[in-house]
Design an enzyme around this catalytic site. Structure first.
Site, PDB file in Angstrom:
ATOM      1  CE1 TYR A  52      -4.217  -1.447  -0.302  1.00 33.10           C
ATOM      2  CE2 TYR A  52      -3.154  -3.172   0.976  1.00 33.10           C
ATOM      3  CZ  TYR A  52      -4.190  -2.743   0.166  1.00 33.10           C
ATOM      4  OH  TYR A  52      -5.192  -3.614  -0.193  1.00 33.10           O
ATOM      5  NE  ARG A  55      -3.004  -0.319  -4.865  1.00 34.45           N
ATOM      6  CZ  ARG A  55      -4.135  -0.919  -4.488  1.00 34.45           C
ATOM      7  NH1 ARG A  55      -4.085  -1.950  -3.666  1.00 34.45           N
ATOM      8  NH2 ARG A  55      -5.293  -0.479  -4.914  1.00 34.45           N
ATOM      9  CD  GLN A  93     -16.197  -2.642  -7.674  1.00 37.47           C
ATOM     10  OE1 GLN A  93     -15.890  -3.785  -7.369  1.00 37.47           O
ATOM     11  NE2 GLN A  93     -16.551  -2.327  -8.902  1.00 37.47           N
ATOM     12  CB  ILE A  95      -8.682   2.550  -2.457  1.00 36.29           C
ATOM     13  CG1 ILE A  95      -7.421   2.042  -3.162  1.00 36.29           C
ATOM     14  CG2 ILE A  95      -9.568   1.375  -2.018  1.00 36.29           C
ATOM     15  CD1 ILE A  95      -6.474   1.276  -2.229  1.00 36.29           C
ATOM     16  CG  HIS A 111     -14.018  -2.164  -2.299  1.00 37.26           C
ATOM     17  ND1 HIS A 111     -13.857  -2.725  -3.544  1.00 37.26           N
ATOM     18  CD2 HIS A 111     -15.095  -2.791  -1.745  1.00 37.26           C
ATOM     19  CE1 HIS A 111     -14.796  -3.646  -3.732  1.00 37.26           C
ATOM     20  NE2 HIS A 111     -15.562  -3.699  -2.656  1.00 37.26           N
ATOM     21  N   GLY A 182     -15.884  -0.062 -16.133  1.00 39.60           N
ATOM     22  CA  GLY A 182     -14.530  -0.562 -15.863  1.00 39.60           C
ATOM     23  C   GLY A 182     -14.403  -1.450 -14.646  1.00 39.60           C
ATOM     24  CB  SER A 184     -13.377  -7.743 -13.462  1.00 41.94           C
ATOM     25  OG  SER A 184     -13.261  -7.702 -12.062  1.00 41.94           O
ATOM     26  CG  LEU A 208     -10.865  -1.664 -22.226  1.00 40.36           C
ATOM     27  CD1 LEU A 208      -9.409  -1.947 -21.896  1.00 40.36           C
ATOM     28  CD2 LEU A 208     -10.981  -0.771 -23.458  1.00 40.36           C
TER      29      LEU A 208
HETATM   30  C1  BJW Z   1     -11.522  -0.895 -18.733  1.00 42.19           C
HETATM   31  C2  BJW Z   1     -10.461  -0.077 -19.065  1.00 42.19           C
HETATM   32  C3  BJW Z   1     -10.783   1.105 -19.683  1.00 42.19           C
HETATM   33  C4  BJW Z   1      -9.620  -1.770 -18.139  1.00 42.19           C
HETATM   34  N1  BJW Z   1     -12.053   1.414 -19.930  1.00 42.19           N
HETATM   35  N2  BJW Z   1     -12.776  -0.586 -18.982  1.00 42.19           N
HETATM   36  C5  BJW Z   1     -20.843 -13.885  -3.365  1.00 42.19           C
HETATM   37  C6  BJW Z   1     -20.370 -14.813  -4.245  1.00 42.19           C
HETATM   38  C7  BJW Z   1     -19.042 -15.175  -4.241  1.00 42.19           C
HETATM   39  C8  BJW Z   1     -18.138 -14.603  -3.349  1.00 42.19           C
HETATM   40  C9  BJW Z   1     -18.609 -13.660  -2.474  1.00 42.19           C
HETATM   41  C10 BJW Z   1     -19.939 -13.315  -2.493  1.00 42.19           C
HETATM   42  N3  BJW Z   1     -20.111 -12.364  -1.544  1.00 42.19           N
HETATM   43  C11 BJW Z   1     -18.944 -12.120  -0.923  1.00 42.19           C
HETATM   44  C12 BJW Z   1     -17.997 -12.896  -1.479  1.00 42.19           C
HETATM   45  C13 BJW Z   1     -16.568 -12.928  -1.066  1.00 42.19           C
HETATM   46  C14 BJW Z   1     -15.739 -11.834  -1.659  1.00 42.19           C
HETATM   47  C15 BJW Z   1     -15.755 -11.971  -3.171  1.00 42.19           C
HETATM   48  O1  BJW Z   1     -16.393 -11.256  -3.887  1.00 42.19           O
HETATM   49  N4  BJW Z   1     -14.976 -12.906  -3.682  1.00 42.19           N
HETATM   50  C16 BJW Z   1     -14.898 -13.123  -5.126  1.00 42.19           C
HETATM   51  C17 BJW Z   1     -13.510 -12.760  -5.621  1.00 42.19           C
HETATM   52  C18 BJW Z   1     -15.254 -14.553  -5.384  1.00 42.19           C
HETATM   53  N5  BJW Z   1     -16.183 -10.516  -1.269  1.00 42.19           N
HETATM   54  C19 BJW Z   1     -15.835  -9.960  -0.104  1.00 42.19           C
HETATM   55  O2  BJW Z   1     -15.129 -10.575   0.699  1.00 42.19           O
HETATM   56  C20 BJW Z   1     -16.337  -8.579   0.218  1.00 42.19           C
HETATM   57  N6  BJW Z   1     -16.899  -8.573   1.508  1.00 42.19           N
HETATM   58  C21 BJW Z   1     -18.074  -9.133   1.775  1.00 42.19           C
HETATM   59  O3  BJW Z   1     -18.776  -9.615   0.925  1.00 42.19           O
HETATM   60  O4  BJW Z   1     -18.412  -9.059   3.080  1.00 42.19           O
HETATM   61  C22 BJW Z   1     -19.590  -9.735   3.500  1.00 42.19           C
HETATM   62  C23 BJW Z   1     -19.457 -10.012   4.961  1.00 42.19           C
HETATM   63  C24 BJW Z   1     -20.522 -10.566   5.591  1.00 42.19           C
HETATM   64  C25 BJW Z   1     -20.435 -10.813   6.939  1.00 42.19           C
HETATM   65  C26 BJW Z   1     -19.290 -10.515   7.637  1.00 42.19           C
HETATM   66  C27 BJW Z   1     -18.230  -9.958   7.013  1.00 42.19           C
HETATM   67  C28 BJW Z   1     -18.322  -9.708   5.656  1.00 42.19           C
HETATM   68  C29 BJW Z   1     -15.188  -7.580   0.260  1.00 42.19           C
HETATM   69  C30 BJW Z   1     -14.574  -7.350  -1.056  1.00 42.19           C
HETATM   70  C31 BJW Z   1     -13.377  -6.407  -0.900  1.00 42.19           C
HETATM   71  C32 BJW Z   1     -12.606  -6.222  -2.198  1.00 42.19           C
HETATM   72  N7  BJW Z   1     -11.408  -5.525  -1.936  1.00 42.19           N
HETATM   73  C33 BJW Z   1     -10.525  -5.158  -3.034  1.00 42.19           C
HETATM   74  C34 BJW Z   1      -9.244  -4.534  -2.449  1.00 42.19           C
HETATM   75  C35 BJW Z   1      -9.569  -3.127  -1.944  1.00 42.19           C
HETATM   76  C36 BJW Z   1      -8.353  -2.411  -1.499  1.00 42.19           C
HETATM   77  C37 BJW Z   1      -7.356  -2.223  -2.618  1.00 42.19           C
HETATM   78  O5  BJW Z   1      -7.637  -1.553  -3.622  1.00 42.19           O
HETATM   79  O6  BJW Z   1      -6.250  -2.757  -2.476  1.00 42.19           O
HETATM   80  O7  BJW Z   1     -11.180  -4.252  -3.899  1.00 42.19           O
HETATM   81  S1  BJW Z   1     -10.149  -6.533  -4.099  1.00 42.19           S
HETATM   82  C38 BJW Z   1     -10.148  -5.600  -5.602  1.00 42.19           C
HETATM   83  O8  BJW Z   1     -11.221  -6.042  -6.452  1.00 42.19           O
HETATM   84  C39 BJW Z   1     -10.478  -4.167  -5.181  1.00 42.19           C
HETATM   85  C40 BJW Z   1     -11.407  -3.749  -6.273  1.00 42.19           C
HETATM   86  O9  BJW Z   1     -12.190  -2.650  -5.834  1.00 42.19           O
HETATM   87  C41 BJW Z   1     -12.197  -4.985  -6.548  1.00 42.19           C
HETATM   88  C42 BJW Z   1     -12.878  -5.015  -7.878  1.00 42.19           C
HETATM   89  O10 BJW Z   1     -11.955  -4.951  -8.918  1.00 42.19           O
HETATM   90  P1  BJW Z   1     -12.322  -4.129 -10.231  1.00 42.19           P
HETATM   91  O11 BJW Z   1     -12.454  -2.705  -9.883  1.00 42.19           O
HETATM   92  O12 BJW Z   1     -13.473  -4.754 -10.904  1.00 42.19           O
HETATM   93  O13 BJW Z   1     -10.979  -4.256 -11.067  1.00 42.19           O
HETATM   94  P2  BJW Z   1     -10.485  -5.424 -12.059  1.00 42.19           P
HETATM   95  O14 BJW Z   1      -9.041  -5.256 -12.254  1.00 42.19           O
HETATM   96  O15 BJW Z   1     -10.948  -6.725 -11.577  1.00 42.19           O
HETATM   97  O16 BJW Z   1     -11.241  -5.150 -13.421  1.00 42.19           O
HETATM   98  C43 BJW Z   1     -10.956  -4.021 -14.212  1.00 42.19           C
HETATM   99  C44 BJW Z   1     -11.921  -4.032 -15.380  1.00 42.19           C
HETATM  100  O17 BJW Z   1     -11.770  -2.824 -16.107  1.00 42.19           O
HETATM  101  C45 BJW Z   1     -11.711  -5.191 -16.369  1.00 42.19           C
HETATM  102  O18 BJW Z   1     -12.975  -5.789 -16.633  1.00 42.19           O
HETATM  103  C46 BJW Z   1     -11.163  -4.492 -17.627  1.00 42.19           C
HETATM  104  O19 BJW Z   1     -11.622  -5.103 -18.839  1.00 42.19           O
HETATM  105  C47 BJW Z   1     -11.748  -3.118 -17.498  1.00 42.19           C
HETATM  106  N8  BJW Z   1     -10.944  -2.049 -18.087  1.00 42.19           N
HETATM  107  N9  BJW Z   1      -9.257  -0.733 -18.665  1.00 42.19           N
HETATM  108  C48 BJW Z   1     -13.023   0.498 -19.551  1.00 42.19           C
HETATM  109  N10 BJW Z   1      -9.799   1.961 -20.072  1.00 42.19           N
END
Ligand code: BJW
Length: 239
Positions: A52, A55, A93, A95, A111, A182, A184, A208
């Site tokens: 971090y 970043r 989402q 940060i 997030h 943007g 996933s 994309l």
């Molecule tokens: C472009 C582009 C351009 C590129 N133009 N497009 C239900 C089902 C299954 C699992 C779960 C569920 N519910 C909960 C879960 C568990 C888990 C989860 O989701 N796991 C999955 C991976 C399976 N979720 C959690 O644990 C969450 N908490 C929760 O649900 O709590 C419930 C609870 C209940 C009771 C007690 C306690 C809790 C928390 C999730 C936290 C995510 N944290 C992160 C890190 C944050 C800090 C940091 O930044 O370091 O968040 S992980 C990371 O992924 C970050 C992001 O915000 C997040 C999403 O990623 P994002 O933004 O989608 O990025 P990418 O890279 O994945 O995609 C980029 C996209 O852009 C791509 O599609 C490209 O094509 C596109 N792109 N350039 C347009 N120019």
């Protein structure tokens, strides 16, 4: 028209901030369990702090600026609200603080925020631009050695509760227009917001590429956010 926007790492990619899951993404070289879970932090706080710190330093580089998509969203919000056209709510989402810097007002960083830290004991949040380590003293109690290392990045890791879920659900259930930009569509609960919107809501995905969530949308626009978002919002600002 009530507008709900969800943004992910893709919107900031063109500002120079790498996404998570693309090639050369942020997790390259790091398993997600190592750097984005509370268990990973407990196991190896030095590694997580360094991840971090890097970043945070990168975000503070003056070359990192909001791009045309961030600016278009802020301009659209201002005009939408000034003309009494309905509600506007932006859930990010990301940060980084690029939406806020572009001038967006109603932003929820579900997030957390990279330029904030949180006390592990009191949950108090502090603005933060420097590095963090296991030796960092508490900002309000700097001479208390037992409080050293009590700060963590104020971000939401896997297994932790995202911020503002009630507010998000409320905005989703009354949305007439939902645009996901943007992201996933693999991380929940963000990926499930589209399913909370009412049947009449128009749902648009801008990315994309196809995502696992694409089929939940009425329209998909394939292209770069900085190009597609100004065009799309220009269309809606006339409505
Ligand atoms: C472009 C582009 C351009 C590129 N133009 N497009 C239900 C089902 C299954 C699992 C779960 C569920 N519910 C909960 C879960 C568990 C888990 C989860 O989701 N796991 C999955 C991976 C399976 N979720 C959690 O644990 C969450 N908490 C929760 O649900 O709590 C419930 C609870 C209940 C009771 C007690 C306690 C809790 C928390 C999730 C936290 C995510 N944290 C992160 C890190 C944050 C800090 C940091 O930044 O370091 O968040 S992980 C990371 O992924 C970050 C992001 O915000 C997040 C999403 O990623 P994002 O933004 O989608 O990025 P990418 O890279 O994945 O995609 C980029 C996209 O852009 C791509 O599609 C490209 O094509 C596109 N792109 N350039 C347009 N120019």
């Amino acid at each position: 028209m009530n507008v709900l926007i969800l943004t992910g790492a893709g919107i900031s990619a063109e500002s120079g901030i790498p996404t998570f899951r693309d090639a050369n993404g942020l997790w390259e070289g790091h398993a997600v369990e190592e750097v984005a879970t509370p268990q990973g932090f407990a196991r190896n706080p030095d590694l997580v702090h360094e991840f971090y710190n890097q970043r945070r330093r990168a975000l503070l580089n003056p070359e990192i600026q909001p791009n045309a998509a961030h600016v278009a969203l802020a301009d659209f919000e201002r005009e939408h609200l000034e003309n009494g056209r309905g509600d506007f709510f932006l859930v990010t989402q990301n940060i980084d603080n690029l939406h806020q810097r572009a001038g967006s007002q109603n932003v929820l960083a579900m997030h957390g925020q990279l330029l904030q830290v949180r006390c592990l004991y009191s949950e108090e949040i502090f603005d933060w631009t420097g590095d963090l380590s296991v030796d960092t003293p508490h900002p309000e109690d700097p001479d208390n050695d037992s409080m050293r290392g009590c700060l963590r990045p104020n971000v939401v890791w896997f297994g932790e509760m995202p911020i503002g879920l009630t507010q998000i659900e409320k905005a989703a259930t009354k949305a007439d227009l939902f645009i996901a930009i943007g992201t996933s569509g693999v991380v929940y609960p963000a990926a499930g917001i589209v399913a909370q919107t009412p049947p009449h809501c128009r749902r648009i995905e801008v990315n994309l590429d196809d995502t696992p969530a694409s089929s939940a949308f009425d329209e998909t626009i394939r292209g770069a956010a900085s190009v597609e978002i100004p065009k799309l919002l220009n269309h809606f600002s006339a409505m």
